[in-house]
Design an enzyme around this catalytic site. Structure first.
Site, short mmCIF file in Angstrom:
data_model
loop_
_atom_site.label_atom_id
_atom_site.label_comp_id
_atom_site.label_asym_id
_atom_site.label_seq_id
_atom_site.Cartn_x
_atom_site.Cartn_y
_atom_site.Cartn_z
N MET A 103 0.83 -1.21 0.00
CA MET A 103 0.00 0.00 0.00
C MET A 103 0.86 1.26 0.00
O MET A 103 0.61 2.21 -0.76
CB MET A 103 -0.93 0.00 1.21
CG MET A 103 -2.08 -0.97 1.12
SD MET A 103 -3.35 -0.45 -0.07
CE MET A 103 -4.09 0.94 0.78
N GLY A 104 1.89 1.30 0.85
CA GLY A 104 2.72 2.49 0.94
C GLY A 104 3.44 2.80 -0.35
O GLY A 104 3.53 3.97 -0.76
N ARG A 122 11.81 0.78 7.31
CA ARG A 122 12.72 0.24 8.32
C ARG A 122 13.74 -0.70 7.69
O ARG A 122 14.91 -0.70 8.05
CB ARG A 122 11.91 -0.49 9.40
CG ARG A 122 12.75 -0.98 10.57
CD ARG A 122 11.88 -1.62 11.62
NE ARG A 122 11.18 -2.79 11.11
CZ ARG A 122 10.45 -3.60 11.86
NH1 ARG A 122 10.28 -3.35 13.15
NH2 ARG A 122 9.84 -4.65 11.32
N ALA A 165 -1.30 -1.97 11.46
CA ALA A 165 -1.95 -1.42 12.65
C ALA A 165 -1.37 -2.05 13.92
O ALA A 165 -0.84 -3.15 13.91
CB ALA A 165 -3.45 -1.65 12.57
N SER A 199 -9.20 3.41 1.60
CA SER A 199 -9.82 2.21 1.03
C SER A 199 -9.63 2.16 -0.48
O SER A 199 -9.70 3.17 -1.15
CB SER A 199 -11.32 2.17 1.34
OG SER A 199 -11.91 1.03 0.76
N GLY A 200 -9.43 0.95 -0.96
CA GLY A 200 -9.30 0.73 -2.40
C GLY A 200 -8.25 -0.30 -2.75
O GLY A 200 -8.04 -0.60 -3.93
N LYS A 235 -13.88 4.40 8.58
CA LYS A 235 -13.26 3.32 7.80
C LYS A 235 -13.65 1.96 8.35
O LYS A 235 -13.88 1.00 7.59
CB LYS A 235 -11.73 3.48 7.81
CG LYS A 235 -10.97 2.36 7.09
CD LYS A 235 -11.43 2.18 5.64
CE LYS A 235 -10.44 1.39 4.80
NZ LYS A 235 -10.12 0.05 5.28
N HIS A 261 -17.09 1.25 7.16
CA HIS A 261 -16.96 0.91 5.74
C HIS A 261 -16.63 -0.57 5.59
O HIS A 261 -17.25 -1.30 4.81
CB HIS A 261 -15.88 1.76 5.09
CG HIS A 261 -15.42 1.28 3.75
ND1 HIS A 261 -14.57 0.19 3.59
CD2 HIS A 261 -15.67 1.73 2.49
CE1 HIS A 261 -14.34 -0.01 2.31
NE2 HIS A 261 -15.00 0.91 1.62
N ASN A 262 -15.65 -1.04 6.35
CA ASN A 262 -15.24 -2.44 6.24
C ASN A 262 -16.33 -3.38 6.75
O ASN A 262 -16.51 -4.47 6.22
CB ASN A 262 -13.95 -2.66 7.01
CG ASN A 262 -12.74 -2.10 6.29
OD1 ASN A 262 -12.87 -1.25 5.41
ND2 ASN A 262 -11.56 -2.57 6.64
N GLU A 272 -18.71 -3.67 4.05
CA GLU A 272 -18.04 -4.52 3.05
C GLU A 272 -18.22 -6.00 3.38
O GLU A 272 -18.51 -6.82 2.50
CB GLU A 272 -16.57 -4.15 2.99
CG GLU A 272 -15.72 -4.95 2.03
CD GLU A 272 -14.26 -4.57 2.15
OE1 GLU A 272 -13.42 -5.49 2.28
OE2 GLU A 272 -13.94 -3.37 2.12
N ARG A 276 -38.32 -10.68 33.27
CA ARG A 276 -37.29 -10.01 34.07
C ARG A 276 -37.87 -9.50 35.38
O ARG A 276 -37.21 -9.55 36.43
CB ARG A 276 -36.68 -8.84 33.27
CG ARG A 276 -35.87 -9.28 32.06
CD ARG A 276 -35.34 -8.09 31.26
NE ARG A 276 -34.28 -7.40 32.00
CZ ARG A 276 -34.34 -6.16 32.46
NH1 ARG A 276 -35.47 -5.45 32.24
NH2 ARG A 276 -33.34 -5.61 33.10
N HIS A 308 -37.03 -6.47 38.14
CA HIS A 308 -36.38 -5.41 37.38
C HIS A 308 -37.34 -4.31 36.95
O HIS A 308 -36.91 -3.25 36.48
CB HIS A 308 -35.68 -6.00 36.15
CG HIS A 308 -34.55 -6.90 36.48
ND1 HIS A 308 -33.41 -6.46 37.11
CD2 HIS A 308 -34.38 -8.24 36.29
CE1 HIS A 308 -32.57 -7.48 37.28
NE2 HIS A 308 -33.14 -8.57 36.80
#
Length: 463
Positions: A14-15, A34, A76, A126-127, A180, A183-184, A187, A438, A444
């Site tokens: 991706m980068g 790195r 991540a 995204s993409g 995002k 979005h996922n 998806e 309940r 309750h």
């Protein structure tokens, strides 16, 4: 010394493609990896990018024109923290760092309180690798001043659709990564619904892969037009080296990276029902238990038949109705989180930036954008234009789910969508019994229809 406009840290798939995208817009770009040799290989492979590879993080920062603009494209989790720890003493006030990975929004919130002078953005991208190169959908959130400084670069590299550049400020705090994540999650739902529809075509109606491919190709010219529908037609037509269908060689065990699970957990935290997306996550989890499923099929021997009374047109309408349910659920979660966290997310803008570049890009999203532009606080399904669509298509969804149930074909996403619709549209549901139970076993309390808002309790008789 030449000073570069933008720096990218992390030159993996991706980068590297994002760096090429930046360079193609006549924006000079410096890179840091790195693994120095890996960075040099990337620069050599794409000489047109004129990518400067720094030998140290300090040299990389020094090569950037102030105020510096840096995009971090590393996995991540701990790798992002390690990069930020390294950058912290090297940056000055006004510098901007954007985390463009699939970070969990809670990590983004934590990183925004590091006590630094430089500014931070949590930024969904995204993409896939193709989108990174040609133009992704970009979902930045966090520091508004940081976004303003990064905006010219992001708008230069973002995808374009007829609605404009697919970049927009998603809101304060962790809004970018939250958007995002959702979005996922959507998806996940989309992919599950399409896979179930494919199974219904082939196992339920007896169609071949080629016939199913033709149907998806036709659907991609109408209301269902989307990137995922388009690639489904391609996938079904692909052949292996021996000229047999490639899909017949693929193990039915789906992978996942966690964003679907995060979406479900967030929905639970915010009290929003997203059963279509949850069903998709559950289906992936169960798909991974291949040996158990094979054994269960053998030992339980369920009766399975072809589907009766369901047409291809029914499947199209069922898929569209379920898709509308899934998007309604996802956008309801975005609104709830925005209100709870003070994001200030514009749902119409979110729909707009998803119209190009991202995995869930679809014709349908133009109508979603228009619906939220007209009624920002409305549940998507209750927008008048959407209501017409779903009312027209739900009978087909009902026939499809019923037919699949009779035939013994699992369709968890489609079934969950119908159940969600039926629950949503039932004015008096079944929760009265839950409240009575309940109160019976735990005192309750409950509310009475004739006195809402006032706690009530009964001493329940035993018979």
């Amino acid at each position: 010394m030449t000073l570069y406009d933008v720096g990218i840290i992390g030159l993996g798939v991706m980068g590297a493609q994002l760096a090429r995208n930046v360079a193609s817009r006549t924006i000079s770009v410096a890179g840091y990896e790195r693994n120095l040799e890996q960075g040099k290989k990337v620069a050599a492979a794409y000489p047109e990018a004129k990518l400067e590879i720094s030998e140290s993080l300090a040299a990389f920062v020094a090569s950037l024109a102030p105020p510096r603009r840096i995009i971090v494209m590393v996995p991540a989790g701990a790798p992002v923290d390690a990069v930020l720890d390294g950058l912290d003493p090297l940056l000055a006030e006004g510098d901007v760092v954007a985390d463009g990975g699939n970070s969990h929004y809670a990590d983004t919130e934590r990183r925004q309180t590091r006590g630094k002078t430089w500014r931070f953005l949590g930024m969904g991208v995204s993409g896939g690798s193709e989108g990174a190169l040609k133009g992704p959908a970009i979902m930045p959130g966090g520091d508004a001043v940081a976004y303003a400084r990064m905006q010219p670069v992001l708008e230069a590299i973002g995808a374009r659709s007829k609605s404009g550049v697919c970049v927009a400020y998603c809101g304060a705090g962790s809004a970018g990564h939250f958007v995002k994540m959702v979005h996922n999650g959507i998806e996940y739902g989309d992919m599950q619904l399409i896979s179930e529809t494919t199974t219904l075509m082939e196992r339920g109606l007896g169609m071949s892969h080629r016939q199913a491919s033709d149907v998806f190709g036709a659907w991609n010219k109408g209301d269902l037009e989307s990137f995922l529908i388009e690639i489904t037609a391609d996938v079904l037509r692909a052949e292996d080296a021996d000229k047999t269908p490639l899909v017949d060689k693929i193990l039915d065990a789906a992978g996942q990276k966690g964003t679907g699970k995060w979406t479900v957990i967030a929905a639970l935290d915010h009290g929003v029902a997203i059963p279509t997306i949850a069903a998709a996550v559950d289906a992936r989890n169960l798909s991974s238990q291949k040996a158990l499923r094979v054994r269960a099929e053998k030992e339980l021997a369920p009766e399975r038949t072809k589907i009766e009374g369901v047409s291809i047109d029914d499947l199209a309408d069922a898929l569209y109705a379920a898709k509308l349910a899934s998007y309604t659920q996802g956008f309801a979660l975005l609104r709830a989180a925005s209100e709870a966290k003070g994001y200030g997310t514009d749902l119409s803008e979110v729909a707009r930036i998803w119209t190009g570049g991202c995995i869930i890009r679809a014709r349908f999203l133009d109508r979603v954008r228009e619906a939220f532009a007209a009624r920002p606080n409305e549940l998507l399904l209750l927008a008048p234009e959407m209501t017409k669509d779903v009312v027209k298509r739900v009978p087909a969804l009902r026939r499809t789910v019923a037919g699949a149930a009779r035939a013994g074909i699992a369709i968890p996403g489609l079934a969950a969508s119908l159940t969600w619709f039926d629950t949503l549209t039932t004015g008096r549901g079944s929760a009265w019994m839950i409240q009575a139970q309940r109160d019976y076993f735990g005192s309750h309390g409950y509310e009475r229809i004739d006195n809402p808002g006032v706690p009530a309790h009964s001493e329940w008789p035993r018979f």
